[in-house]
Design a protein around this motif. Structure first.
Motif, PDB file in Angstrom:
ATOM      1  N   GLN A   1      -8.625   1.809   0.614  1.00  0.00           N
ATOM      2  CA  GLN A   1      -9.070   2.359   1.743  1.00  0.00           C
ATOM      3  C   GLN A   1      -7.541   2.279   2.716  1.00  0.00           C
ATOM      4  O   GLN A   1      -6.848   1.674   2.486  1.00  0.00           O
ATOM      5  CB  GLN A   1     -10.162   1.787   2.574  1.00  0.00           C
ATOM      6  CG  GLN A   1     -11.288   1.840   1.645  1.00  0.00           C
ATOM      7  CD  GLN A   1     -12.713   1.671   2.308  1.00  0.00           C
ATOM      8  OE1 GLN A   1     -13.580   2.439   2.467  1.00  0.00           O
ATOM      9  NE2 GLN A   1     -12.747   0.604   3.010  1.00  0.00           N
ATOM     10  N   THR A   2      -7.450   3.176   3.759  1.00  0.00           N
ATOM     11  CA  THR A   2      -6.627   3.123   4.617  1.00  0.00           C
ATOM     12  C   THR A   2      -6.062   1.893   5.109  1.00  0.00           C
ATOM     13  O   THR A   2      -7.179   1.058   5.557  1.00  0.00           O
ATOM     14  CB  THR A   2      -6.619   4.157   5.725  1.00  0.00           C
ATOM     15  OG1 THR A   2      -7.276   5.399   5.113  1.00  0.00           O
ATOM     16  CG2 THR A   2      -5.418   4.414   6.347  1.00  0.00           C
ATOM     17  N   GLY A   3      -4.861   1.339   5.364  1.00  0.00           N
ATOM     18  CA  GLY A   3      -4.788  -0.181   5.807  1.00  0.00           C
ATOM     19  C   GLY A   3      -3.294  -0.273   5.433  1.00  0.00           C
ATOM     20  O   GLY A   3      -2.670   0.327   4.977  1.00  0.00           O
ATOM     21  N   CYS A   4      -2.961  -1.573   5.957  1.00  0.00           N
ATOM     22  CA  CYS A   4      -1.628  -2.144   5.490  1.00  0.00           C
ATOM     23  C   CYS A   4      -1.412  -1.831   4.054  1.00  0.00           C
ATOM     24  O   CYS A   4      -0.368  -1.493   3.866  1.00  0.00           O
ATOM     25  CB  CYS A   4      -1.491  -3.488   5.718  1.00  0.00           C
ATOM     26  SG  CYS A   4      -1.014  -3.766   7.493  1.00  0.00           S
ATOM     27  N   GLY A   5      -2.354  -2.466   3.158  1.00  0.00           N
ATOM     28  CA  GLY A   5      -1.879  -2.317   1.546  1.00  0.00           C
ATOM     29  C   GLY A   5      -1.716  -1.061   1.293  1.00  0.00           C
ATOM     30  O   GLY A   5      -0.681  -0.652   0.438  1.00  0.00           O
ATOM     31  N   MET A   6      -2.419   0.200   1.907  1.00  0.00           N
ATOM     32  CA  MET A   6      -2.289   1.354   1.481  1.00  0.00           C
ATOM     33  C   MET A   6      -0.908   1.905   1.923  1.00  0.00           C
ATOM     34  O   MET A   6       0.020   2.623   1.251  1.00  0.00           O
ATOM     35  CB  MET A   6      -3.264   2.305   2.007  1.00  0.00           C
ATOM     36  CG  MET A   6      -3.277   3.809   1.874  1.00  0.00           C
ATOM     37  SD  MET A   6      -2.600   4.365   3.381  1.00  0.00           S
ATOM     38  CE  MET A   6      -2.120   5.989   2.971  1.00  0.00           C
ATOM     39  N   VAL A   7      -0.520   1.706   3.146  1.00  0.00           N
ATOM     40  CA  VAL A   7       0.621   2.257   3.720  1.00  0.00           C
ATOM     41  C   VAL A   7       2.023   1.627   3.311  1.00  0.00           C
ATOM     42  O   VAL A   7       2.997   2.204   2.990  1.00  0.00           O
ATOM     43  CB  VAL A   7       0.490   1.870   5.252  1.00  0.00           C
ATOM     44  CG1 VAL A   7       1.968   2.259   5.839  1.00  0.00           C
ATOM     45  CG2 VAL A   7      -0.529   3.057   6.047  1.00  0.00           C
ATOM     46  N   VAL A   8       2.024   0.321   2.959  1.00  0.00           N
ATOM     47  CA  VAL A   8       3.207  -0.265   2.486  1.00  0.00           C
ATOM     48  C   VAL A   8       3.367  -0.106   1.039  1.00  0.00           C
ATOM     49  O   VAL A   8       4.541  -0.299   0.683  1.00  0.00           O
ATOM     50  CB  VAL A   8       3.358  -1.690   2.664  1.00  0.00           C
ATOM     51  CG1 VAL A   8       2.994  -2.056   4.308  1.00  0.00           C
ATOM     52  CG2 VAL A   8       2.320  -2.621   1.886  1.00  0.00           C
ATOM     53  N   THR A   9       2.578   0.466   0.122  1.00  0.00           N
ATOM     54  CA  THR A   9       2.797   0.709  -1.357  1.00  0.00           C
ATOM     55  C   THR A   9       2.759   2.082  -1.551  1.00  0.00           C
ATOM     56  O   THR A   9       3.205   2.457  -2.710  1.00  0.00           O
ATOM     57  CB  THR A   9       1.639   0.318  -2.117  1.00  0.00           C
ATOM     58  OG1 THR A   9       0.333   0.742  -1.501  1.00  0.00           O
ATOM     59  CG2 THR A   9       1.459  -1.432  -1.943  1.00  0.00           C
ATOM     60  N   THR A  10       2.458   3.005  -0.588  1.00  0.00           N
ATOM     61  CA  THR A  10       2.515   4.516  -1.083  1.00  0.00           C
ATOM     62  C   THR A  10       3.475   5.534  -0.236  1.00  0.00           C
ATOM     63  O   THR A  10       2.939   6.557   0.106  1.00  0.00           O
ATOM     64  CB  THR A  10       1.111   5.018  -1.308  1.00  0.00           C
ATOM     65  OG1 THR A  10       0.464   4.925  -0.046  1.00  0.00           O
ATOM     66  CG2 THR A  10       0.454   4.245  -2.439  1.00  0.00           C
TER      67      THR A  10
END
Lengths: 342, 758
Positions: free
Chosen positions: B488-497
């Motif tokens: 889901q959208t969040g830090c994990g998503m933004v920093v990996t993609t």
């Protein structure tokens, strides 16, 4: 906030639209965003100029590249631009290793002044930067910041102020007091001292454009991908491609080092590392059993968080200053780095 | 826009951004309520207002919704009481709330919404274009456009005034550009005395309110034909009335501020024969282009409507009377409509003037925050000039600034995909007793498991010391075989993609912020159906894992419960960093009491977050799924065993939910090095107990009391800058309340551990 004073400031250099433009190249966490705000605010509210300021960055992240853009102009010159500063009159580089991954010099011509946070001399710095020509100022902003209990951005502001030739240091001192005085009054004396030192200690040299290094024009769209060749829907087909990235510029001066003699290969460092830097190799233990062994750290990905040092029980991992080591010599690259196709 | 200074009404000169000016206007207007949910780039408004409130500067009640739909509903409800209501959002937030918007206008309850324009997903882009605001054209709201930080302040005040007029009574949107206006600072002016603002907007409670027991009313009945058309006719008439009274409202604002806004903002249009129409920040840039072309002899001008609903058709026809060629530049496309919405509406407006002969070209620019330069505006005006010369339009519609790419480069796989063998080294073995159901898991040991290939690659751009990645990798060491992940959208998503890069070595899906659970449920079920039909081999074995932050489990709580009730074969893995970190550390419902966040400031009037933290594992357990667990990266043997069990349950029985507590040094204001120490301290204080619930039976897997390690919560709180204030005597009550609640939940958990039926 007091209203803008009328001023007889003469801005020495102006773009076609009448702006004096400053671009700061940094990484998140060094205060470039705040520095841009302080500089522009000092010009507008402290000197009665017109001005604008913004930073380009995405979501909250420490260690990621950040640019701060400042425009200053005569009070009655309108500011209608929102686009980034492409041809800065002053380019300030907050973090030396940023040069490896960001083309910081784009748009910087012989009419510009470049300023870098470094302990090296202007001559050495010119070579590292491959500076086409122009004024180059060097300042050990990090050293000053540590000595005066300030941060890198404040001595950088002192130097930028000096190099501008027209920005009023009192206006900057006043703005620094305003910005920090309310919530962090204890930081103000150190900040003011650091500002003054930056102002007084920046060493400048002029390098005529002798053709040694080419001028780097500002490139607006550097991507190889476009509507004819990128997979539809925004799909990325190159799994794991961030392996190509060099994260070392996001380090702030400290790295872990591994002493293999003391290492028990317990493996806990791998559980602590957010950036998956530890390199393992299959082998055979002294008792003849199959086991994996720690070979070292791939420093290309290490951000220097030092959690591995915290978790290491035998203390095989210790914290050291990066400048005391040649990282390229001690790094152990992950095996996949050889296999990546270009 | 003309400006004159008013001698008797004092204004301050300052240097502020669009978001700061909008927050300032809201604070001075002193709305009763702001129902909100953070989304970049409008987040700063709620943050600024929270900080101001902690300092006692206004009385606005700031109510965090669990998502924008909920926040919009909070606003709607509050507005029915006659309270003056405010909200701010962007893009996906606007779209998520959009169901509420026509109800607000259709049932005639005014309020003010700032839309900080941002590109609509997908793919996800946080930067500016007008694809979000143009979606709102059909919602029945008045829409005012603000081109710079000054206008962001002024239009908020004007908006309150126009919406609350007796014969209008419509909600109002004020739209300004994300980043270009919201985050850029300019020299500005604002009223020194907020009473000037409050006197200007006045006090206009509606005729019908929901809390007047002397006049009981029904709001929102079931209304079919033949009546609904009359309700809509009333709404249409109200919009027409707004159109008729706008000039008067703009004039009344000029009387107090010295700043005159017209229905249209024009530059050099009086004698122009070539024109450009373009909205907001790009309009300002275009003025520079007009100046440069005028110097070359072109008679050009640029116009922007300050209001797009109601659409100022009369003024536009008048303005374009003598224009031979017009370029309408849209920062959005209505796909299939051959232009953006402004092009379409301007063409329609000019068609209604039988004398109009303007040739019009539509251009789409600046999508997703693509920079708009003076040269781009000059090119558009020159193109219009060519059209006038030729006397005909050759290219009616085109994109400006899209680039074809380097055709010699084709992206492709740069590494071999992970095989089943690589990801199943057989280090862990899991067996389940057929009769007792007990698990026997062998081989879970730290060192050998470092052989497991990483599902997430090196090179992601998380902050140094980010706790997400040790947490996820430790978990995935217990998952063998193929994996497909959804974030889901969040830090994990933004920093990996960050396009065109990805850190995911396996297939990764990102859809929206809140709907990850049903999305992945759809993937799993369709995968099984395709296998059943023989389209995919039955031997293909994939474990499906949804990764979310605590933020995604707020806005996506309903969706997660839905997926649990459907019992899809998947794992939901939550990493909890106690806030909406990616958007700037706003509070989440998992933020514990007393913690400082950017929307729960600590100040003389506020002491951090007011509520106790959410207990998501218990909520999910109440859905009667077969396996729920909690874990942390430092207790890796415990977590990996749970991961192995999670994989078993997901494959064989249905939905699994697990929660990890992970450190965020940046927003917790803590030293990066001690991230894992903080997490362990949270566990040892029993704030975050490590346990599992298997078929309803609770089992505590790490009991600090048994090991003599239980510590007071203060030992954990003292390690983080966001909570250090709780150790001071003036916050004793809050710290004690936290200790009490932690102990209560721990005692209850122990009782559940003891009793098989609890």
């Amino acid at each position: 906030m007091e209203s803008g004073k009328t001023t007889s400031v003469i801005i020495p250099k102006k773009s076609q639209q009448g702006f004096f433009e400053i671009r700061m190249e940094s990484i998140g966490g060094l205060g470039a965003n705040v520095a841009g705000k302080i500089l522009a605010e000092a010009g507008v509210l402290g000197m009665g100029l017109n001005g604008s300021n913004f930073s380009s960055y995405g979501s909250e992240k420490k260690g990621a590249p950040v640019k701060a853009h400042v425009r200053l102009c005569d009070s009655d010159t309108p500011i209608r631009n929102n686009s980034p500063v492409e041809n800065p009159h002053i380019l300030a580089i907050f973090h030396e290793s940023l040069i490896k991954i960001v083309p910081v010099l784009q748009g910087v011509g012989p009419d510009s002044t470049v300023m870098m946070n470094t302990t090296k001399t202007p001559n050495e710095t010119r070579g590292i930067l491959k500076l086409h020509g122009g004024y180059l100022g060097c300042l050990d902003a990090l050293g000053i910041a540590m000595a005066e209990k300030s941060r890198v951005n404040i001595p950088m502001l002192g130097a930028i102020c000096k190099l501008s030739g027209f920005i009023d240091p009192d206006a900057l001192r006043g703005t620094i007091k305003n910005v920090f005085g309310r919530k962090y009054p204890q930081t103000v004396p150190g900040n003011l001292k650091a500002f003054d030192r930056g102002y007084n200690e920046v060493k400048v040299e002029f390098f005529p454009p002798d053709g040694k290094y080419p001028y780097q024009p500002f490139i607006r769209n550097p991507s190889r991908l476009g509507y004819m060749n990128q997979p539809i829907g925004g799909i990325i087909v190159s799994a794991g491609i961030t392996k190509e990235k060099d994260l070392s510029p996001s380090r702030m001066g400290f790295i872990p080092v591994l002493d293999l003699e003391t290492c028990t290969h317990c493996g806990e460092c791998d559980y602590a590392c957010p950036d998956y830097c530890f390199v393992w190799e299959k082998g055979v233990s002294k008792t003849g059993k199959k086991a994996i062994f720690l070979k070292g750290i791939d420093y290309q990905y290490c951000k220097g968080c030092l959690q591995c040092v915290w978790i290491c029980k035998p203390r095989a991992l210790t914290t050291v200053k990066e400048s005391d080591y040649n990282v390229d010599e001690i790094t152990v690259p992950h095996p996949f780095r050889k296999k990546l196709t270009k | 826009m003309d400006t004159e200074t008013r001698e008797d009404i004092k204004q301050e000169t300052d240097f502020l951004s669009g978001n700061e000016m909008a927050s300032l206007a809201a604070s001075q207007i002193d709305f009763h309520v702001m129902g909100y949910y953070p989304i970049t780039p409008s987040t700063e408004i709620a943050e600024n207002l929270d900080e101001m409130k902690a300092e006692g500067e206004h009385d606005i009640l700031l109510i965090p919704g669990e998502g924008e739909h909920g926040a919009a509903a909070i606003c709607y409800g509050a507005s029915t009481t006659g309270a003056r209501v405010f909200n701010a959002t962007s893009a996906q937030g606007l779209l998520y709330a959009m169901e509420q918007l026509p109800v607000q206008s259709g049932t005639r309850f005014p309020m003010l919404l700032d839309v900080v324009a941002r590109s609509v997903s997908g793919p996800l882009d946080i930067r500016c274009d007008h694809s979000d605001i143009m979606m709102a054209l059909n919602c029945g709201w008045i829409i005012l456009m603000a081109k710079d930080p000054q206008a962001a302040y002024d239009m908020n005040i004007i908006g309150v005034k126009i919406g609350e007029l007796e014969d209008v009574r419509l909600p109002v949107i004020v739209c300004y550009d994300g980043f270009f206006t919201s985050h850029q600072k300019r020299r500005v002016q604002y009223f020194s005395d907020k009473m000037v603002v409050q006197n200007y907007v006045g006090f206009h409670p509606p005729k019908y309110i929901s809390i007047d027991v002397k006049n009981p009313i029904t709001i929102g009945p079931y209304m079919n034909d033949p009546d609904l058309i009359n309700n809509k006719k009333q709404q249409s008439m109200a919009m027409e009335m707004a159109y008729n009274r706008l000039a008067e409202v703009f004039d009344s604002y000029y009387q107090i501020s010295g700043r005159r806004y017209g229905i249209l903002d024009t530059y050099m249009m009086e004698d122009a024969d070539i024109a450009l129409v373009i909205l907001n920040s790009a309009f300002e840039t275009s003025k520079e282009a007009v100046d440069r072309l005028r110097a070359e002899g072109f008679k050009v001008g640029v116009m922007m409507p300050n209001v797009i609903r109601p659409f100022p058709v009369k003024e536009i026809r008048e303005c374009m009377k003598n224009i031979r060629a017009l370029c309408v530049a849209d920062r959005q496309e209505s796909f299939g409509g051959w232009g953006g919405n402004m092009s379409i509406e301007i063409k329609a407006a000019l068609k209604d003037d039988p004398d109009n002969k303007t040739l019009i070209i539509s251009r789409v620019y600046g999508l997703g925050g693509k920079e708009f330069y003076v040269e781009d505006a000059m090119d558009m005006l020159k193109e219009a000039s060519d059209v006038a010369k030729k006397g005909k339009v050759e290219i009616p519609f085109e994109y400006v600034g899209a680039t074809p790419g380097d055709l010699s480069y084709t992206p492709g796989q740069k590494q071999s995909p992970m095989t089943k063998e690589e990801t199943s080294p057989g280090i862990i073995s899991l067996n389940r007793d057929a009769q007792t159901g007990k698990f026997d898991i062998k081989g879970v040991s730290g060192r050998p498991l470092n052989e497991m290939p990483k599902r997430i690659s090196q090179g992601h751009s998380a902050c140094s010391g980010c706790g997400i990645f040790p947490g996820l990798d430790t978990f995935f060491k217990g998952i063998q075989g193929h994996v497909v992940v959804l974030f889901q959208t969040g830090c994990g998503m933004v920093v990996t993609t960050g396009y065109p890069y990805t850190s995911h070595n396996v297939t990764y899906i990102h859809n929206l912020f809140q709907s990850g659970a049903p999305t992945l449920g759809g993937v799993v079920d369709a995968f099984k159906e395709r296998q059943r039909r023989g389209e995919i081999p039955r031997s293909e074995d994939i474990t499906f894992v949804m990764v979310t932050g605590d933020g995604g489990m707020d806005i996506g709580m309903g969706h997660a419960i839905g997926a649990a009730l459907r019992n899809h074969n998947m794992i939901i893995l939550e990493y909890d960093n106690q806030g909406y970190m990616n958007t700037g550390a706003q509070l989440s419902f998992s933020t514990p009491m007393g913690h400082a966040t950017s929307t729960s400031h600590v100040g003389p009037y506020q002491s951090g977050h007011k509520l106790h933290h959410k207990d998501t594992p218990q909520i999910m357990a109440a859905c009667n799924i077969n396996y729920v667990f909690t874990g942390i990266a430092t207790q890796y043997r415990d977590l990996i065993k749970k991961a192995a069990k999670a994989q078993y349950f997901a494959k064989n029985e249905g939905l699994v939910y697990g929660k990890l507590l992970i450190a965020c040094p940046l927003e917790w204001k803590s030293e990066e090095k001690i991230g894992l120490e903080i997490i362990q301290a949270a566990v040892d204080s029993c704030f975050f107990p490590l346990y599992e619930i298997e078929h309803g039976i609770t089992n505590i897997t790490y009991n600090p009391e048994d090991k003599g390690k239980k510590t007071p919560v203060t030992e954990w709180l003292k390690l983080m800058g966001k909570t250090r204030h709780l150790l001071k005597p003036e916050y004793k009550d809050v710290a004690e309340s936290v200790q009490k609640e932690v102990d209560r939940r721990w005692e209850r958990l122990k009782a559940m551990h003891e009793h098989p039926l609890l």
